[in-house]
Write a protein that holds these residues in place. Structure first.
Motif, short mmCIF file in Angstrom:
data_model
loop_
_atom_site.label_atom_id
_atom_site.label_comp_id
_atom_site.label_asym_id
_atom_site.label_seq_id
_atom_site.Cartn_x
_atom_site.Cartn_y
_atom_site.Cartn_z
N UNK A 1 -10.50 -15.80 6.57
CA UNK A 1 -8.74 -16.78 5.80
C UNK A 1 -7.52 -16.74 6.52
N UNK A 2 -6.79 -17.91 6.42
CA UNK A 2 -5.71 -17.10 6.73
C UNK A 2 -4.50 -16.46 6.60
N UNK A 3 -4.51 -16.16 7.25
CA UNK A 3 -2.56 -15.77 7.62
C UNK A 3 -1.80 -16.40 6.82
N UNK A 4 -0.96 -16.01 5.34
CA UNK A 4 0.28 -17.18 5.00
C UNK A 4 1.19 -16.97 5.53
N UNK A 5 1.61 -15.93 6.53
CA UNK A 5 2.40 -15.74 7.16
C UNK A 5 2.59 -16.85 8.66
N UNK A 6 1.42 -17.56 9.81
CA UNK A 6 1.31 -18.37 10.91
C UNK A 6 0.12 -19.00 10.99
N UNK A 7 -0.17 -18.96 9.81
CA UNK A 7 -1.99 -19.59 9.83
C UNK A 7 -3.00 -19.25 10.35
N UNK A 8 -3.02 -17.54 11.70
CA UNK A 8 -4.27 -17.51 11.80
C UNK A 8 -5.38 -16.77 11.22
N UNK A 9 -6.14 -17.45 12.30
CA UNK A 9 -7.46 -16.49 10.71
C UNK A 9 -8.06 -15.61 12.07
N UNK A 10 -6.96 -13.89 11.34
CA UNK A 10 -7.15 -13.45 12.51
C UNK A 10 -6.44 -12.16 11.40
N UNK A 11 -7.30 -12.29 9.89
CA UNK A 11 -7.13 -11.00 9.17
C UNK A 11 -7.69 -10.16 9.06
N UNK A 12 -7.38 -9.01 8.49
CA UNK A 12 -8.46 -7.70 8.26
C UNK A 12 -7.22 -7.71 7.93
N UNK A 13 -7.74 -5.93 6.82
CA UNK A 13 -7.89 -5.04 5.47
C UNK A 13 -6.59 -4.09 6.51
N UNK A 14 -5.36 -4.35 6.42
CA UNK A 14 -4.50 -3.48 6.34
C UNK A 14 -4.65 -1.33 6.08
N UNK A 15 -5.70 -1.02 6.68
CA UNK A 15 -5.98 -0.06 7.26
C UNK A 15 -6.27 0.41 8.74
N UNK A 16 -5.64 2.09 8.89
CA UNK A 16 -5.31 2.64 9.97
C UNK A 16 -7.23 3.07 10.70
#
Length: 228
Positions: free
Chosen positions: A130-145
């Motif tokens: 999945x690409x990041x909608x901001x920078x398009x990098x395919x480095x997305x993860x759940x926003x959990x700690x």
């Protein structure tokens, strides 16, 4: 009067969201080090996304219980400030009507880019490419700690603990830091302290008062007494 409330997995367990110790829950099917650490994500992002996709679906199919709704009513009716600091990544507090909620361990329904730190509402299913909608990098993860990462809002949480008149811990095990140390911070600052838990936590002796029982019973009773 300022009230700071810490909530943990025990408040959501009665909504069908399991805790770490459940024998038949999601956590029992996935080794924690594989799905809740940065190293696990680096080694097998597909497995991590599968796990959180399952947690997201589980959460979407759950509903707030009387403990959540009682805390929302407290925020709305109490003549003072009420802040919920939650260790939970579900959105049951918000769905119950609470607005002053700080998610120190992140939010299951949000995604985060590891390249630019941008966050956005997560889709029901996330994938490694999945690409990041901001920078398009395919480095997305759940926003959990994850384990080994710093929880969110820590400086702000400590500031609120130091100005609290009452600190209440609900449904927490008392063995996960830094949250397990909040009661000592609040107590040193002069706040009254109360634990509401299914059974005494490991840190129960550090609270001035402890009450045991299901959160869906204890929390409404406590809120009703406070509002009276």
């Amino acid at each position: 009067m300022n009230i700071v409330i810490l909530t943990g997995a025990g408040i959501s367990a009665e909504s069908g969201l399991g805790t770490f110790r459940d024998d038949d829950g999601l956590w029992a099917k996935y080794p924690i080090e594989q799905v809740a650490t940065p190293e696990g994500f680096q080694n097998n992002p597909a497995l991590v996304h599968d796990f959180y996709n399952a947690r997201r679906a589980n959460c979407a199919g759950s509903a707030p219980n009387p403990a959540h709704t009682a805390l929302a009513r407290l925020e709305q009716q109490f003549q003072g400030e009420v802040l919920i600091v939650t260790q939970n990544v579900d959105d049951l507090h918000e769905r119950a009507g609470s607005r002053a909620v700080w998610h120190m361990h992140g939010r299951l329904n949000h995604a985060k880019c590891q390249s630019c730190d941008h966050t956005w509402p997560a889709p029901a299913q996330m994938q490694p490419d999945d690409p990041c909608p901001n920078c398009r990098a395919k480095t997305t993860r759940p926003d959990v700690v994850w384990f080994g990462e710093m929880p969110y809002f820590m400086e702000d949480i400590y500031a609120r603990l130091h100005s609290a008149d009452l600190f209440v811990s609900i449904g927490t095990s008392g063995n996960v830091y830094p949250a397990a140390g909040f009661v000592e911070q609040a107590s040193r600052a002069g706040a009254a302290t109360l634990e509401l838990n299914l059974e005494p936590s490991l840190g129960a002796s550090t609270f001035a008062q402890c009450r045991t029982g299901p959160a869906s019973t204890l929390v409404p009773e406590w809120v009703n007494g406070l509002l009276r």
